[in-house]
Motif scaffolding. Structure first.
Motif, PDB file in Angstrom:
ATOM      1  N   SER A   1       3.850  13.435   3.926  1.00  0.00           N
ATOM      2  CA  SER A   1       3.896  14.759   3.060  1.00  0.00           C
ATOM      3  C   SER A   1       3.761  15.901   3.955  1.00  0.00           C
ATOM      4  CB  SER A   1       2.396  14.618   2.390  1.00  0.00           C
ATOM      5  OG  SER A   1       2.262  13.361   1.719  1.00  0.00           O
ATOM      6  N   ALA A   2       3.221  15.904   5.123  1.00  0.00           N
ATOM      7  CA  ALA A   2       3.530  16.997   5.907  1.00  0.00           C
ATOM      8  C   ALA A   2       4.760  17.439   6.520  1.00  0.00           C
ATOM      9  CB  ALA A   2       2.396  17.068   7.127  1.00  0.00           C
TER      10      ALA A   2
ATOM     11  N   ALA B   1       0.778  -1.091  -0.001  1.00  0.00           N
ATOM     12  CA  ALA B   1       0.021   0.123   0.096  1.00  0.00           C
ATOM     13  C   ALA B   1       0.964   1.243   0.126  1.00  0.00           C
ATOM     14  CB  ALA B   1      -0.908   0.051   1.284  1.00  0.00           C
ATOM     15  N   LEU B   2       2.145   1.313   0.750  1.00  0.00           N
ATOM     16  CA  LEU B   2       2.731   2.416   0.727  1.00  0.00           C
ATOM     17  C   LEU B   2       3.579   2.694  -0.746  1.00  0.00           C
ATOM     18  CD1 LEU B   2       4.691   1.737   4.357  1.00  0.00           C
ATOM     19  CD2 LEU B   2       3.290   3.845   3.401  1.00  0.00           C
TER      20      LEU B   2
ATOM     21  N   GLY C   1      -2.179   5.078   4.272  1.00  0.00           N
ATOM     22  CA  GLY C   1      -2.328   6.507   4.041  1.00  0.00           C
ATOM     23  C   GLY C   1      -2.013   7.455   5.226  1.00  0.00           C
ATOM     24  N   GLN C   2      -2.509   7.054   6.466  1.00  0.00           N
ATOM     25  CA  GLN C   2      -1.669   7.789   7.667  1.00  0.00           C
ATOM     26  C   GLN C   2      -0.412   8.002   7.356  1.00  0.00           C
ATOM     27  OE1 GLN C   2      -3.021   5.630  11.056  1.00  0.00           O
ATOM     28  NE2 GLN C   2      -5.308   6.334  10.835  1.00  0.00           N
ATOM     29  N   ILE C   3       0.396   7.358   7.118  1.00  0.00           N
ATOM     30  CA  ILE C   3       1.829   7.253   7.055  1.00  0.00           C
ATOM     31  C   ILE C   3       2.329   8.243   5.719  1.00  0.00           C
ATOM     32  CG2 ILE C   3       4.278   6.187   6.525  1.00  0.00           C
ATOM     33  CD1 ILE C   3       2.988   3.600   8.211  1.00  0.00           C
TER      34      ILE C   3
ATOM     35  N   GLU D   1       1.638   5.171  14.150  1.00  0.00           N
ATOM     36  CA  GLU D   1       0.373   5.570  13.586  1.00  0.00           C
ATOM     37  C   GLU D   1      -0.349   4.264  14.067  1.00  0.00           C
ATOM     38  OE1 GLU D   1      -0.669   8.227  12.417  1.00  0.00           O
ATOM     39  OE2 GLU D   1       1.037   9.103  11.773  1.00  0.00           O
ATOM     40  N   GLY D   2      -1.646   4.208  13.971  1.00  0.00           N
ATOM     41  CA  GLY D   2      -2.416   2.997  14.236  1.00  0.00           C
ATOM     42  C   GLY D   2      -3.906   3.262  13.927  1.00  0.00           C
TER      43      GLY D   2
END
Length: 162
Positions: free
Chosen positions: A155-156, A53-54, A148-150, A116-117
């Motif tokens: 990105s931030a 996914a990454l 998606g969270q990672i 993240e979790g």
């Protein structure tokens, strides 16, 4: 009156300080930084799903030589709760947590160290096959959500970098 209020709001919009995260599209700074991230293999089936996914999210953004390495360690846990009077489980919670580090390959410095979790509830029914299928589906969904969270955090971080 409405037109004047709308005009006032439109004039205030540029001064709000919001900037697009992916400004510049595929040639922007964030896309270039994300496109140069190499994802190390992650142990286990959940790790395979998260890594894929990454890579699906990062590889289309760049094809150059990797400048960063992303190391991810997963913690996958299924916990039963919701017990009936005959001590049979009625619900499970699958939790997938990731601790990850982004390392600069040129200097060896760790740029980002974060976690993240996410979790998902699973109904335990009479069919063992259905429960196993639900657990696998939950893992697939959690892997996508975690990736998606990672990528959002990366990105931030890339946007904030000088």
């Amino acid at each position: 009156m409405r037109l004047a209020a709308l005009a006032l709001l439109l004039m205030l919009l540029p001064s709000c300080g919001l900037r697009p995260l992916y400004a510049g599209g595929s040639d922007g700074a964030v896309a270039n930084a994300l496109g140069s991230v190499e994802v190390e293999p992650i142990a286990g089936r959940g790790g395979w799903l998260v890594r894929n996914a990454l890579q699906d999210r990062l590889q289309p953004l760049g094809a150059g030589a990797p400048r960063y390495r992303l190391t991810v360690k997963l913690d996958d846990d299924i916990e039963g709760f919701g017990v009936r009077s005959d001590d049979a489980l009625t619900r499970e919670r699958r939790t997938l947590r990731a601790r990850y580090q982004l390392t600069d390959l040129t200097s060896g410095d760790i740029i980002l160290d974060a976690t993240e979790g996410s979790d998902a509830g699973i109904d335990v029914v009479g069919s063992e096959y259905a429960v196993i299928a639900a657990e696998n589906t939950a893992l697939e969904n959690l892997a996508e959500r975690l990736a998606g969270q990672i990528v959002t955090r990366l990105s931030a971080r890339a946007r904030a970098a000088p």
